[in-house]
Design an enzyme around this catalytic site. Structure first.
Site, PDB file in Angstrom:
ATOM      1  CG  ASP A  96       9.472  11.531  38.108  1.00  0.00           C
ATOM      2  OD1 ASP A  96       8.436  11.126  38.693  1.00  0.00           O
ATOM      3  OD2 ASP A  96       9.953  10.943  37.129  1.00  0.00           O
TER       4      ASP A  96
ATOM      5  NE  ARG B  30      13.888   9.194  38.117  1.00  0.00           N
ATOM      6  CZ  ARG B  30      13.514   7.933  38.289  1.00  0.00           C
ATOM      7  NH1 ARG B  30      12.450   7.653  39.038  1.00  0.00           N
ATOM      8  NH2 ARG B  30      14.193   6.943  37.756  1.00  0.00           N
TER       9      ARG B  30
END
Length: 298
Positions: A88, A179
């Site tokens: 991220d 993610r």
């Protein structure tokens, strides 16, 4: 001097978690604000993520596994061109690419990430490795090799796309890492990618739009918070409801099979009520329910 144990408070509080706050911090603040004896949550959100964080209080903690297994929806943005250490925007860039996917290429790639898939969690995650959290090992500089885990992705759709990013919506089961989807989709498309922002819009029966704002959680707003509490059975909407007889209620509250009225498949997991009060979760055994978790409510 004996430590104060806190108040017996039972039910669910839905919090619309902001970015920059950890899930355990939210639980702690709710418990403090209500002076509650017992609290927990049903599904961690990353500190940078926002949206539904369902907080179980008191006897509602016995229903956490039901909600944890429920489907959840996430809206998120993937930025193309870089892979990070955390998958991220908070992590360090570890790889870059000048390639960018077309909208058609993105849509064509999505089916590979739906249905029953195998997913490797991010290196910085709450997954345990030999008793330690992966994120703790990563902070200590250790290289963490995580095994792929099964995940059910009910749907994954493209909402919007630009040259450098894509907005997507995913509905998935227990243990999904958005993610990882962003990372693996970027690799599939040959452009690399990471999550830019993430919001859990609903979790089982609970929606972010109905959640209390985190900045309203304070002892000064205790009455407002208590007014927002939902009953234990709010998390049990996916289970058939059985109605205990008067004698059945007594037996169930003592942990014994009790007589019920209602319809379910033999052996199916159900929940039992009596005059609107939740009594237990258990297995329907044909006219009776064998309780597995009994609610000790006032």
């Amino acid at each position: 001097m004996a430590r104060k144990k806190g108040r017996e408070i039972h039910g669910w509080l839905i919090v619309d978690k902001p970015a920059g706050v950890g899930s355990t911090d939210v639980v702690g603040k709710v418990r403090w604000a209500l002076d509650a004896k017992k609290a927990g949550h049903a599904g961690t959100l990353d500190p940078d993520a926002t949206g539904v964080l369902a907080i179980a209080l008191g006897e509602a903690t016995k229903t956490v596994p039901i909600l944890t297994d429920a489907l959840k929806a996430y809206d998120f943005r993937v930025n193309w061109g870089a892979e990070t250490s955390t998958d991220d925007a908070s992590g360090e860039v570890v790889k870059t690419s000048d390639a960018r996917p077309t909208e058609d290429a993105i849509r064509e790639a999505l089916p590979e990430f739906t249905g029953d898939i195998m997913q490797i969690p991010p290196a910085v995650s709450a997954v345990r490795v030999d008793g330690a959290r992966a994120y703790d090992l990563a902070r200590e500089g250790e290289t963490v090799e995580l095994a792929a885990r099964p995940l059910w992705v009910d749907s994954l759709e493209l909402l919007a796309a630009t040259e450098n990013s894509a907005d997507l919506r995913m509905v998935c089961g227990k243990g999904g890492y958005v993610r990882s989807i962003a990372r693996d989709l970027g690799r599939k498309l040959g452009c690399l990618g990471h999550v830019d922002h993430l919001r859990r819009t609903w979790s089982g029966p609970f929606e972010a739009a109905d959640g209390i704002a985190f900045d309203r959680i304070d002892r000064a707003n205790q009455a407002e918070i208590e007014a927002a509490l939902l009953p234990i059975q709010s998390a049990l909407t996916d289970l058939p409801e059985m109605h205990a007889t008067e004698i059945g209620e007594v037996r169930i509250l003592n942990g014994n099979p009790g007589q019920v009225l209602g319809h379910a498949e033999f052996g199916e997991e159900v929940w039992v009520s009596r005059n609107g009060r939740a009594l237990c979760i258990g297995r329907f055994m044909g006219g009776e329910v064998q309780p597995s978790r009994v609610f000790n409510l006032p």
